[in-house]
Scaffold this motif. Sequence first.
Motif, PDB file in Angstrom:
ATOM      1  N   GLU A  52       3.825  13.114  -4.097  1.00 21.85           N
ATOM      2  CA  GLU A  52       2.587  12.330  -4.157  1.00 21.85           C
ATOM      3  C   GLU A  52       2.635  11.332  -5.299  1.00 21.85           C
ATOM      4  OE1 GLU A  52      -0.313  15.490  -4.261  1.00 21.85           O
ATOM      5  OE2 GLU A  52      -0.018  15.846  -2.104  1.00 21.85           O
ATOM      6  N   ARG A  53       3.143  11.773  -6.436  1.00 23.09           N
ATOM      7  CA  ARG A  53       3.206  10.892  -7.598  1.00 23.09           C
ATOM      8  C   ARG A  53       4.215   9.752  -7.368  1.00 23.09           C
ATOM      9  NH1 ARG A  53       2.508  10.724 -13.361  1.00 23.09           N
ATOM     10  NH2 ARG A  53       1.122  12.503 -13.358  1.00 23.09           N
ATOM     11  N   ILE A  54       5.384  10.115  -6.847  1.00 29.67           N
ATOM     12  CA  ILE A  54       6.438   9.105  -6.686  1.00 29.67           C
ATOM     13  C   ILE A  54       6.057   8.083  -5.612  1.00 29.67           C
ATOM     14  CG2 ILE A  54       8.848   8.729  -6.011  1.00 29.67           C
ATOM     15  CD1 ILE A  54       9.465  11.538  -7.226  1.00 29.67           C
ATOM     16  N   PHE A  55       5.657   8.549  -4.447  1.00 27.88           N
ATOM     17  CA  PHE A  55       5.288   7.610  -3.375  1.00 27.88           C
ATOM     18  C   PHE A  55       3.975   6.901  -3.692  1.00 27.88           C
ATOM     19  CE2 PHE A  55       8.262  10.058  -0.614  1.00 27.88           C
ATOM     20  CZ  PHE A  55       8.998   8.989  -0.143  1.00 27.88           C
ATOM     21  N   GLY A  56       3.042   7.654  -4.331  1.00 28.25           N
ATOM     22  CA  GLY A  56       1.752   7.063  -4.685  1.00 28.25           C
ATOM     23  C   GLY A  56       1.920   5.830  -5.558  1.00 28.25           C
ATOM     24  N   SER A  57       2.875   5.879  -6.491  1.00 36.61           N
ATOM     25  CA  SER A  57       3.085   4.749  -7.392  1.00 36.61           C
ATOM     26  C   SER A  57       3.611   3.530  -6.642  1.00 36.61           C
ATOM     27  CB  SER A  57       4.062   5.139  -8.502  1.00 36.61           C
ATOM     28  OG  SER A  57       5.366   5.261  -7.963  1.00 36.61           O
ATOM     29  N   LYS A  58       4.037   3.715  -5.396  1.00 37.70           N
ATOM     30  CA  LYS A  58       4.493   2.585  -4.575  1.00 37.70           C
ATOM     31  C   LYS A  58       3.458   2.238  -3.505  1.00 37.70           C
ATOM     32  CE  LYS A  58       9.041   4.665  -4.955  1.00 37.70           C
ATOM     33  NZ  LYS A  58       9.657   3.831  -6.010  1.00 37.70           N
ATOM     34  N   GLY A  59       2.276   2.840  -3.627  1.00 36.24           N
ATOM     35  CA  GLY A  59       1.221   2.547  -2.659  1.00 36.24           C
ATOM     36  C   GLY A  59       1.419   3.213  -1.308  1.00 36.24           C
TER      37      GLY A  59
END
Length: 198
Positions: free
Chosen positions: A17-24
């Motif tokens: 969630e954190r990794i993909f979230g930071s890419k929108g």
Amino acid sequence: NEVIIATKNKGKAKEFERIFGSKGIQVKTLLDFPEIPDVEETGLTFEENAIIKADAIAKLMGKMVIADDSGLEVDALEGRPGVYSARYAGAEKNDSANTEKVLQELAGVLERDRTARFRCVLAVAAPGEKTVVYSGTCEGRILTEPRGTNGFGYDPVFFVEGKGKTMAELPPEEKNKISHRADALKKLEKSLDLGNGE
Ligand code: ITT
């Protein structure tokens, strides 16, 4: 923009969630789909298990999914716990019992012989398409006592030489730059071009 990660592991879910979230990119995991049954991991390698999970869930959901099979390989234990990392101490998944078991098995083993690595294999599967895998590693050493409260699994005893800290002492954004999961994800992103939202 959404991606489905075929995992029920809360620690993994948070990291994705954190990794993909930071890419929108929004992440859904199997924790969002409690009706999806467990897939039996019958493989003998991380690759096999990642493919088994990804193929089964992509078929059940009728969509592209990414599965993560990962674990710890300790050199002095001939690569154990390996694919048995999640249930090393017994049938129930229990991170601290698993960690204690590894520490016990390493009792008396000298610091220089306590080398280990985390390994992560990501499998991308979609109905009617060939499943592809990407793998990543992170090298380290097993301490004699847990340190730190971040992360999950074996993070408190996994010392990252270059950082002078355990994985569980690193802030999540730091772990997510150097981890086995991050390493595999970089390779996956490169070839899938996720990040550039169509
Ligand atoms: P899913 O199959 O639902 O994804 P699982 O926990 O069963 O969840 P695995 O079979 O891949 O997943 O086992 C992974 C285990 O390896 C996990 O339970 C931890 O004990 C360990 N592990 C994997 N990645 C780790 C990490 O980043 N830090 C610490 N331990 C990790």
